[in-house]
Write a protein that holds these residues in place. Structure first.
Motif, PDB file in Angstrom:
ATOM      1  N   SER A  35       1.018  -1.232  -0.083  1.00 17.91           N
ATOM      2  CA  SER A  35      -0.078  -0.095  -0.033  1.00 17.91           C
ATOM      3  C   SER A  35       0.841   0.999  -0.060  1.00 17.91           C
ATOM      4  O   SER A  35       0.951   1.982   0.860  1.00 17.91           O
ATOM      5  CB  SER A  35      -0.950   0.179   1.145  1.00 17.91           C
ATOM      6  OG  SER A  35      -0.372   0.005   2.389  1.00 17.91           O
ATOM      7  N   SER A  36       1.342   1.480  -1.267  1.00 17.88           N
ATOM      8  CA  SER A  36       2.508   2.574  -1.228  1.00 17.88           C
ATOM      9  C   SER A  36       1.949   4.012  -0.534  1.00 17.88           C
ATOM     10  O   SER A  36       0.832   4.043  -0.584  1.00 17.88           O
ATOM     11  CB  SER A  36       2.913   2.547  -2.731  1.00 17.88           C
ATOM     12  OG  SER A  36       1.577   3.113  -3.506  1.00 17.88           O
ATOM     13  N   HIS A  37       2.860   4.407   0.009  1.00 19.32           N
ATOM     14  CA  HIS A  37       2.766   5.821   0.758  1.00 19.32           C
ATOM     15  C   HIS A  37       2.066   5.835   1.962  1.00 19.32           C
ATOM     16  O   HIS A  37       1.771   6.682   2.716  1.00 19.32           O
ATOM     17  CB  HIS A  37       1.666   6.770  -0.193  1.00 19.32           C
ATOM     18  CG  HIS A  37       1.917   7.173  -1.513  1.00 19.32           C
ATOM     19  ND1 HIS A  37       3.251   7.681  -2.144  1.00 19.32           N
ATOM     20  CD2 HIS A  37       1.403   6.707  -2.594  1.00 19.32           C
ATOM     21  CE1 HIS A  37       3.319   7.841  -3.155  1.00 19.32           C
ATOM     22  NE2 HIS A  37       2.306   6.893  -3.743  1.00 19.32           N
ATOM     23  N   LEU A  38       2.021   4.533   2.745  1.00 18.03           N
ATOM     24  CA  LEU A  38       1.740   4.345   4.352  1.00 18.03           C
ATOM     25  C   LEU A  38       2.899   3.848   4.715  1.00 18.03           C
ATOM     26  O   LEU A  38       3.433   2.740   4.353  1.00 18.03           O
ATOM     27  CB  LEU A  38       0.494   3.411   4.318  1.00 18.03           C
ATOM     28  CG  LEU A  38      -0.807   3.591   3.850  1.00 18.03           C
ATOM     29  CD1 LEU A  38      -1.950   2.617   4.299  1.00 18.03           C
ATOM     30  CD2 LEU A  38      -1.115   5.015   4.796  1.00 18.03           C
ATOM     31  N   SER A  39       3.496   4.807   5.694  1.00 13.68           N
ATOM     32  CA  SER A  39       4.571   4.150   6.397  1.00 13.68           C
ATOM     33  C   SER A  39       4.323   2.921   7.372  1.00 13.68           C
ATOM     34  O   SER A  39       3.033   2.829   7.909  1.00 13.68           O
ATOM     35  CB  SER A  39       4.987   5.295   7.137  1.00 13.68           C
ATOM     36  OG  SER A  39       4.515   5.579   8.285  1.00 13.68           O
TER      37      SER A  39
END
Length: 67
Positions: free
Chosen positions: A26-30
């Motif tokens: 889930s790109s953009h979730l750290s």
């Protein structure tokens, strides 16, 4: 919000996802953000909830507890 975090953790684990895997897919979730959401320390935006639901392959309504 703590109940949501518990639900997220339960769904994530039942789908075989670690925090690292959810982070990677889930790109953009750290990792820190995911962890804070699960601990009830962060209020995710609707766009974040949609991204998590899509990554986990569940309906948004299930993720937020409307089902």
């Amino acid at each position: 919000m703590r109940e949501f975090g518990k639900r997220l953790r339960r769904i994530r684990q039942s789908r075989g996802y670690s925090i690292d895997r959810l982070y990677l897919e889930s790109s953009h979730l750290s990792r820190a953000t995911i962890s804070r959401i699960e601990k009830g320390e962060a209020d995710p935006q609707l766009s974040t909830l949609r991204r998590i639901a899509k990554t986990l392959g569940v309906k948004l309504s299930k993720l937020i507890g409307d089902e």
